[in-house]
Design a protein around this motif. Structure first.
Motif, short mmCIF file in Angstrom:
data_model
loop_
_atom_site.label_atom_id
_atom_site.label_comp_id
_atom_site.label_asym_id
_atom_site.label_seq_id
_atom_site.Cartn_x
_atom_site.Cartn_y
_atom_site.Cartn_z
N SER A 269 0.84 -1.20 0.00
CA SER A 269 0.00 0.00 0.00
C SER A 269 0.88 1.25 0.00
CB SER A 269 -0.87 0.01 1.26
OG SER A 269 -0.07 0.21 2.41
N SER A 270 0.26 2.39 -0.19
CA SER A 270 0.97 3.65 0.00
C SER A 270 1.28 3.77 1.49
CB SER A 270 0.08 4.83 -0.40
OG SER A 270 -0.25 4.73 -1.76
N PHE A 271 2.32 4.54 1.81
CA PHE A 271 2.67 4.75 3.21
C PHE A 271 1.63 5.65 3.87
CE2 PHE A 271 6.78 3.07 2.06
CZ PHE A 271 7.17 2.42 3.23
N PHE A 272 1.31 5.34 5.11
CA PHE A 272 0.40 6.17 5.90
C PHE A 272 0.85 6.14 7.35
CE2 PHE A 272 -1.23 1.87 5.73
CZ PHE A 272 -1.66 1.59 7.02
N LYS A 273 0.46 7.14 8.10
CA LYS A 273 0.90 7.28 9.48
C LYS A 273 0.24 6.24 10.38
CE LYS A 273 1.45 10.82 13.08
NZ LYS A 273 2.77 10.39 13.46
N ASP A 274 1.06 5.54 11.16
CA ASP A 274 0.56 4.59 12.15
C ASP A 274 -0.06 5.34 13.32
OD1 ASP A 274 0.33 2.13 13.73
OD2 ASP A 274 1.94 3.02 14.91
N GLU A 275 -1.28 4.99 13.66
CA GLU A 275 -1.96 5.62 14.79
C GLU A 275 -2.18 4.63 15.94
OE1 GLU A 275 -5.51 7.28 13.13
OE2 GLU A 275 -4.39 8.65 11.83
N SER A 276 -1.65 3.41 15.80
CA SER A 276 -1.86 2.37 16.81
C SER A 276 -0.83 2.44 17.93
CB SER A 276 -1.79 0.98 16.17
OG SER A 276 -0.45 0.67 15.80
N ASP B 96 -7.74 -2.84 10.37
CA ASP B 96 -7.15 -2.59 11.69
C ASP B 96 -5.69 -2.12 11.61
OD1 ASP B 96 -9.45 -3.32 13.09
OD2 ASP B 96 -8.87 -5.43 13.16
N ILE B 97 -5.04 -2.32 10.47
CA ILE B 97 -3.63 -1.98 10.34
C ILE B 97 -3.44 -0.47 10.50
CG2 ILE B 97 -1.61 -2.02 8.82
CD1 ILE B 97 -2.84 -4.54 7.53
N GLY B 98 -2.55 -0.12 11.41
CA GLY B 98 -2.27 1.29 11.66
C GLY B 98 -3.25 1.95 12.60
N LYS B 99 -4.30 1.22 12.98
CA LYS B 99 -5.32 1.77 13.89
C LYS B 99 -5.34 1.03 15.22
CE LYS B 99 -8.38 3.55 10.26
NZ LYS B 99 -7.27 3.74 9.37
N GLU C 146 2.02 1.00 17.70
CA GLU C 146 2.90 -0.15 17.50
C GLU C 146 4.18 0.22 16.76
OE1 GLU C 146 2.78 -3.49 18.49
OE2 GLU C 146 1.21 -2.69 19.76
N PHE C 147 4.11 1.23 15.92
CA PHE C 147 5.25 1.62 15.09
C PHE C 147 5.72 3.03 15.42
CE2 PHE C 147 2.76 -1.55 12.83
CZ PHE C 147 3.73 -2.51 12.55
N SER C 148 5.52 3.42 16.67
CA SER C 148 6.00 4.71 17.19
C SER C 148 5.54 5.90 16.35
CB SER C 148 7.53 4.70 17.28
OG SER C 148 7.98 3.61 18.04
N GLY C 149 4.38 5.78 15.73
CA GLY C 149 3.86 6.88 14.93
C GLY C 149 4.56 7.05 13.59
N ASN C 150 5.44 6.12 13.23
CA ASN C 150 6.11 6.18 11.93
C ASN C 150 5.11 5.82 10.84
OD1 ASN C 150 8.71 6.82 12.91
ND2 ASN C 150 9.07 4.68 13.42
N GLU C 151 5.52 6.06 9.59
CA GLU C 151 4.68 5.68 8.46
C GLU C 151 4.88 4.20 8.18
OE1 GLU C 151 5.66 8.30 5.21
OE2 GLU C 151 4.03 9.63 5.80
#
Length: 91
Positions: free
Chosen positions: A12-19, A59-62, A21-26
């Protein structure tokens, strides 16, 4: 450089992680099946590769994943082991 890999394996295109889990990285993901995904995390100018399990791709990124396993830190397509690991999961 990474664009070719991301396109080839249909990430997918990169998007900001809001969960958290990835320290807010894309992050960017590709679907292995309905619940398992490969995720690239963009950390500064480096990419980390993970395999994960979510209830669904929405759920990914959320939300936090059920399972998250680090496969490669600082992915480098010029390193054969890195390419082999990625292909092992997708092909």
């Amino acid at each position: 450089m990474m664009d070719n890999i991301l396109d080839y394996y249909e990430f997918s295109s990169f998007f900001k992680d809001e969960s958290g889990e990835f320290s807010g990285n894309e992050i960017s993901f590709t679907e292995l099946n309905n619940t398992h995904f490969l995720i690239f995390e963009k950390e500064n100018n480096q990419y980390n590769l993970y395999v994960s399990k979510y209830l669904s791709k929405k759920d990914i990124g959320k939300n936090a994943p059920e399972i998250l396993e680090s496969l490669i830190k600082k992915y480098d397509k010029s390193i054969p082991e890195h390419r082999i690991t990625l292909r092992k999961y997708i092909e």
